[in-house]
Design a protein around this motif. Structure first.
Motif, PDB file in Angstrom:
ATOM      1  N   VAL A   1      -8.088  -3.182   2.957  1.00  0.00           N
ATOM      2  CA  VAL A   1      -7.008  -3.798   3.737  1.00  0.00           C
ATOM      3  C   VAL A   1      -7.580  -4.643   4.870  1.00  0.00           C
ATOM      4  O   VAL A   1      -7.132  -5.777   5.106  1.00  0.00           O
ATOM      5  CB  VAL A   1      -6.057  -2.709   4.285  1.00  0.00           C
ATOM      6  CG1 VAL A   1      -5.145  -3.272   5.376  1.00  0.00           C
ATOM      7  CG2 VAL A   1      -5.229  -2.116   3.147  1.00  0.00           C
ATOM      8  N   ASP A   2      -8.560  -4.125   5.588  1.00  0.00           N
ATOM      9  CA  ASP A   2      -9.197  -4.897   6.659  1.00  0.00           C
ATOM     10  C   ASP A   2      -9.806  -6.184   6.123  1.00  0.00           C
ATOM     11  O   ASP A   2      -9.670  -7.260   6.732  1.00  0.00           O
ATOM     12  CB  ASP A   2     -10.286  -4.057   7.339  1.00  0.00           C
ATOM     13  CG  ASP A   2      -9.721  -2.997   8.275  1.00  0.00           C
ATOM     14  OD1 ASP A   2      -8.512  -3.033   8.570  1.00  0.00           O
ATOM     15  OD2 ASP A   2     -10.509  -2.134   8.722  1.00  0.00           O
TER      16      ASP A   2
ATOM     17  N   THR B   1      -9.371   2.298   0.699  1.00  0.00           N
ATOM     18  CA  THR B   1      -8.267   1.339   0.679  1.00  0.00           C
ATOM     19  C   THR B   1      -8.119   0.675   2.038  1.00  0.00           C
ATOM     20  O   THR B   1      -7.861  -0.538   2.125  1.00  0.00           O
ATOM     21  CB  THR B   1      -6.970   2.055   0.277  1.00  0.00           C
ATOM     22  OG1 THR B   1      -7.139   2.619  -1.028  1.00  0.00           O
ATOM     23  CG2 THR B   1      -5.789   1.092   0.257  1.00  0.00           C
TER      24      THR B   1
ATOM     25  N   LYS C   1      -5.282   4.505   5.069  1.00  0.00           N
ATOM     26  CA  LYS C   1      -5.139   3.445   4.057  1.00  0.00           C
ATOM     27  C   LYS C   1      -4.604   2.149   4.654  1.00  0.00           C
ATOM     28  O   LYS C   1      -4.583   1.120   3.966  1.00  0.00           O
ATOM     29  CB  LYS C   1      -4.258   3.922   2.906  1.00  0.00           C
ATOM     30  CG  LYS C   1      -2.791   4.111   3.201  1.00  0.00           C
ATOM     31  CD  LYS C   1      -2.051   4.614   1.953  1.00  0.00           C
ATOM     32  CE  LYS C   1      -0.557   4.705   2.177  1.00  0.00           C
ATOM     33  NZ  LYS C   1      -0.188   5.729   3.168  1.00  0.00           N
ATOM     34  N   ALA C   2      -4.173   2.184   5.918  1.00  0.00           N
ATOM     35  CA  ALA C   2      -3.706   0.967   6.590  1.00  0.00           C
ATOM     36  C   ALA C   2      -4.827   0.270   7.348  1.00  0.00           C
ATOM     37  O   ALA C   2      -4.567  -0.707   8.069  1.00  0.00           O
ATOM     38  CB  ALA C   2      -2.560   1.298   7.540  1.00  0.00           C
ATOM     39  N   GLY C   3      -6.057   0.733   7.214  1.00  0.00           N
ATOM     40  CA  GLY C   3      -7.176   0.067   7.872  1.00  0.00           C
ATOM     41  C   GLY C   3      -7.129   0.178   9.379  1.00  0.00           C
ATOM     42  O   GLY C   3      -6.557   1.125   9.931  1.00  0.00           O
TER      43      GLY C   3
ATOM     44  N   PHE D   1       2.225  -1.756   4.646  1.00  0.00           N
ATOM     45  CA  PHE D   1       2.180  -0.312   4.417  1.00  0.00           C
ATOM     46  C   PHE D   1       3.481   0.287   4.924  1.00  0.00           C
ATOM     47  O   PHE D   1       4.243  -0.349   5.644  1.00  0.00           O
ATOM     48  CB  PHE D   1       0.963   0.331   5.087  1.00  0.00           C
ATOM     49  CG  PHE D   1       0.999   0.423   6.589  1.00  0.00           C
ATOM     50  CD1 PHE D   1       1.171   1.654   7.221  1.00  0.00           C
ATOM     51  CD2 PHE D   1       0.823  -0.706   7.398  1.00  0.00           C
ATOM     52  CE1 PHE D   1       1.192   1.758   8.602  1.00  0.00           C
ATOM     53  CE2 PHE D   1       0.837  -0.614   8.774  1.00  0.00           C
ATOM     54  CZ  PHE D   1       1.024   0.624   9.385  1.00  0.00           C
TER      55      PHE D   1
ATOM     56  N   VAL E   1       0.853  -1.193   0.000  1.00  0.00           N
ATOM     57  CA  VAL E   1       0.000   0.000   0.000  1.00  0.00           C
ATOM     58  C   VAL E   1       0.884   1.237   0.000  1.00  0.00           C
ATOM     59  O   VAL E   1       1.769   1.378   0.837  1.00  0.00           O
ATOM     60  CB  VAL E   1      -0.941   0.025   1.224  1.00  0.00           C
ATOM     61  CG1 VAL E   1      -1.877   1.219   1.156  1.00  0.00           C
ATOM     62  CG2 VAL E   1      -1.751  -1.272   1.306  1.00  0.00           C
TER      63      VAL E   1
ATOM     64  N   LEU F   1      -0.985  -7.652   8.953  1.00  0.00           N
ATOM     65  CA  LEU F   1      -0.630  -6.298   8.545  1.00  0.00           C
ATOM     66  C   LEU F   1       0.759  -5.951   9.062  1.00  0.00           C
ATOM     67  O   LEU F   1       1.044  -6.110  10.250  1.00  0.00           O
ATOM     68  CB  LEU F   1      -1.656  -5.296   9.091  1.00  0.00           C
ATOM     69  CG  LEU F   1      -1.413  -3.820   8.789  1.00  0.00           C
ATOM     70  CD1 LEU F   1      -1.525  -3.545   7.291  1.00  0.00           C
ATOM     71  CD2 LEU F   1      -2.395  -2.955   9.568  1.00  0.00           C
TER      72      LEU F   1
ATOM     73  N   VAL G   1      -0.571  -7.770   4.161  1.00  0.00           N
ATOM     74  CA  VAL G   1      -0.568  -6.401   3.649  1.00  0.00           C
ATOM     75  C   VAL G   1       0.602  -5.645   4.272  1.00  0.00           C
ATOM     76  O   VAL G   1       0.860  -5.756   5.474  1.00  0.00           O
ATOM     77  CB  VAL G   1      -1.900  -5.676   3.970  1.00  0.00           C
ATOM     78  CG1 VAL G   1      -1.862  -4.241   3.437  1.00  0.00           C
ATOM     79  CG2 VAL G   1      -3.085  -6.434   3.374  1.00  0.00           C
TER      80      VAL G   1
END
Length: 390
Positions: free
Chosen positions: A163-164, A159, A242-244, A175, A142, A263, A173
């Motif tokens: 991601v979630d 996003t 964007k990282a949820g 980031f 990401v 993550l 994922v």
């Protein structure tokens, strides 16, 4: 969906032949070879002198599961340990061929040799075994670039929703961009249960903040400001979206791959000392390469102001949060998150569209960057003192 089974057990979603040059003097020969054979990708390192960071990026890109085979093109007098490069990539089970321009007879002889090898390797790659592949087999990177005031309320939250969903389904994922997460310390720390990981995060944030102070510049560009962002904290809050919301499983360094699903945060900020300012991320293409070097099959790239870049090895899905930019740069965008701003779609609906697009791209559907031929990349010098690889 189907994936390409590699000798080391990893699964790829693309079947590229990589043509890697090991000094700028070999760039033209490598580029000519790659352009002559559909299915070949060219990238490399321009420097004549060895650099640990660049060497590791070349190794990991060559070993990447989206790559079926490798041709290394060297001039013959560069300081980079090309034999070690070939050996380390070969250890993944891939076929690796070496062309030395000074020994092959010059440019034309090297190009002809490379064309023959590349065509043969493409034919062989087409016979690669395919196996069933699930979302849980994917590593997704990401990244953001050209952010504006819409990014934090459209593209980045959508996003983050995706991601979630990906993490819930067992995907991995990654980031990054610690310099663009300053001011979000408490939010990030609240998502980490492991004390050792908390220490790594705090250390990374301190280095990122110190770097910004030394350079007298934080990660807010003129374009960001024209787009309505005013401070690094404001940009950071949008970037964090964007990282949820899932727990952060660990922190990795460039060239390291996550140890399991979940993550992960990629820390690219090097050590700082009184004698030297570390290299920092030069541009978005440097950021994309580090994510791909850590194993990302696909990159989700959010933008508000607009971006045209793609990358080598792994496809880049563009997610645009500004409806004006979506219309103005429609040819470059895969997902129109600007619909959230205009009220025609929700964050969840666009997030679901992102997940569905990931599946399609993993199945072979080209991204807009792939269709347009965008294959930008950047591998700079990052001296070992300035960039701990872990």
């Amino acid at each position: 969906m189907k994936g390409y089974k590699r000798a080391d057990g990893r699964l790829g979603i693309r079947n590229h032949i990589a043509v890697i040059y090991t000094v700028e003097c070999a760039h033209h020969v490598a580029d000519t070879i790659a352009r002559s054979v559909p299915g070949a990708e060219v990238f490399g390192f321009a420097g004549c002198y060895s650099d640990p960071y660049a060497f590791r990026m070349l190794v990991e890109l060559g070993k990447h599961p989206n790559v079926a085979g490798v041709i290394v093109v060297r001039l013959g007098c560069e300081s980079t340990d090309v034999d070690a490069l070939v050996k380390q990539i070969s250890a993944s089970g891939k076929r690796v061929e070496l062309i030395i321009i000074q020994e092959a007879g010059g440019s034309l002889a090297s190009i002809n040799q490379g064309k023959t090898l590349a065509a043969e390797m493409v034919r062989y790659a087409q016979e690669t075994q395919t196996v069933d592949m699930a979302l849980s087999d994917l590593i997704i990177g990401v990244e953001c670039g050209g952010s504006d005031a819409t990014s934090g309320i459209s593209a980045n939250p959508a996003t983050g929703w995706a991601v979630d969903c990906l993490v819930d389904q067992g995907a991995t994922v990654i980031f990054s961009e610690l310099p663009e997460l300053l001011g979000c310390n408490d939010y990030l720390l609240g998502r980490i249960a492991d004390e050792s990981v908390k220490h790594q995060l705090l250390n990374g944030l301190e280095r990122a903040n110190d770097l910004g102070n030394r350079l007298e510049a934080f990660a807010v560009s003129t374009g960001n400001e024209k787009g309505g962002l005013t401070t690094i904290e404001e940009k950071s809050l949008g970037a964090l979206c964007k990282a949820g919301t899932k727990p952060i499983s660990g922190i990795i360094k460039p060239g390291q791959r996550p140890s399991s699903s979940g993550l992960y945060l990629l820390d690219k900020v090097g050590r700082l000392d009184t004698q030297q300012i570390t290299h920092y991320e030069e541009n978005d293409n440097d950021g994309l390469i580090t994510l791909i070097g850590s194993g990302a099959h696909i990159i989700l790239f959010t933008t508000g102001r607009g971006s045209v870049v793609g990358s080598v090895v792994s496809p880049v899905i563009k997610i645009c949060g500004n409806p004006v930019t979506c219309r103005r740069m429609a040819d470059n965008m895969d997902i129109k998150a600007g619909d959230i701003i205009e009220g025609t779609h929700t964050v969840a609906e666009v997030g679901q569209e992102i997940v569905e697009r990931i599946v399609l791209v993993a199945e072979g559907k080209p991204t807009q960057a792939e269709l347009l031929g965008h294959k930008e990349y950047f591998i700079p010098y990052k001296p070992s003192r300035a960039c701990e690889l872990g």
